[in-house]
Design a protein around this motif. Sequence first.
Motif, PDB file in Angstrom:
ATOM      1  N   HIS A   1       0.861  -1.199   0.000  1.00  0.00           N
ATOM      2  CA  HIS A   1       0.000   0.000   0.000  1.00  0.00           C
ATOM      3  C   HIS A   1       0.894   1.245   0.000  1.00  0.00           C
TER       4      HIS A   1
ATOM      5  N   HIS B   1       1.558   5.329  -2.162  1.00  0.00           N
ATOM      6  CA  HIS B   1       1.042   6.354  -3.075  1.00  0.00           C
ATOM      7  C   HIS B   1       2.189   7.155  -3.693  1.00  0.00           C
TER       8      HIS B   1
ATOM      9  N   HIS C   1      -4.839   6.633  -5.552  1.00  0.00           N
ATOM     10  CA  HIS C   1      -6.296   6.789  -5.445  1.00  0.00           C
ATOM     11  C   HIS C   1      -6.933   6.945  -6.822  1.00  0.00           C
TER      12      HIS C   1
ATOM     13  N   GLU D   1      -6.325   2.354  -5.013  1.00  0.00           N
ATOM     14  CA  GLU D   1      -7.104   2.462  -3.771  1.00  0.00           C
ATOM     15  C   GLU D   1      -8.391   3.224  -4.060  1.00  0.00           C
TER      16      GLU D   1
ATOM     17  N   ASP E   1       1.168   2.654   3.545  1.00  0.00           N
ATOM     18  CA  ASP E   1       0.343   3.797   3.134  1.00  0.00           C
ATOM     19  C   ASP E   1       1.236   5.043   3.008  1.00  0.00           C
TER      20      ASP E   1
ATOM     21  N   HIS F   1       2.959   8.234   1.712  1.00  0.00           N
ATOM     22  CA  HIS F   1       2.544   9.373   0.880  1.00  0.00           C
ATOM     23  C   HIS F   1       3.681  10.396   0.758  1.00  0.00           C
TER      24      HIS F   1
HETATM   25 FE    FE Z   1      -3.747   4.954   1.031  1.00  0.00          FE
END
Ligand code: FE
Length: 290
Positions: free
Chosen positions: A6, A8, A38, A63, A255, A257
Amino acid sequence: MAVDLHTHSNVSDGSETPSEVIRLAANAGLRAVALTDHDILAGLDDARAAAERHDIEFIPGVELSLDWRSLAPDADQRGGMHMVVLWIENQAGPLQDRLADLRLGRERRNHTILERLASLGIDVPMEEVLARAGDGSVGRPHIAAVMVDRGYVPDIAAAFDLYLGHGAPAYVSRKRLTVEEAISLARASGGVPVLAHPHTLGFEDDSRLESLLRHLHSTGLIGVETHHSAAEPGRRRILRRMADRVGLVPSGGSDFHGTYKPGIHIGVGCGDLHVPDEFLEGLRAQRAVL
Ligand code: FE
Ligand code: AMP
Ligand code: ZN
Ligand code: FE
């Protein structure tokens, strides 16, 4: 060995390019990494090419934010249900074809957010938001970053707390797939649907979470993120046992970013994350029988 399923890039609301995300994953000693921007697949080709250069396995992903009111009447008062879909290719397909629609919904929502902010005396020009976002999927973190640039808030977290987050005055919802649609579109497109970061569902009570997971499993969900940057190690063990009981495959990721979520690093999250490669193998085994 560890994996990260996961992450981004700047194709949505991360700060690093897809190839930089892959390079960071390889540097962290990971065996495999998924890019899960996303609502958009535009970063997957560059990421795959970078993965070949760095000799790391690449899993293409996306996602999605879901409408889950069919499962809990108070869903919108609680929190976000997100789904990571793994092994989704950047080509035509049932889920892929719906993504353009979702991005259009984002665009409309973003305009409404800026109008709300303006009515609160906060001037955020769309050109600055778009300049931040590049030509990918534009999200609230980009709006938050412009608010920081313009000195309205000290950091992105404050922008969400005071204005953009759920329940805050400039919060605006947007078009989402229902959880049932998302699961069936993902599977019909050859993707493996995984419930992301279950803590954002906002259940204080684990028995409610467990019955929801059981129901999602019967609807076709394959995995659940038991390991996430925001879950403590003890919590990961509890979620993993819960996943085993309901028949879901454990998954996990940082996750990441980049600078939009300071302190979260690829592979290790806040420092203590380790997603074992057996998670990836468990998901791969389910993919084979989709
Ligand atoms: Fe995410
Ligand atoms: P959007 O896709 O535009 O709805 O924005 C979702 C993004 O905002 C995701 O990357 C979230 O991680 C981020 N986000 C949501 N809530 C918060 C929050 N309270 N603080 C910081 N980031 C958030
Ligand atoms: Zn994001
Ligand atoms: Fe998410």
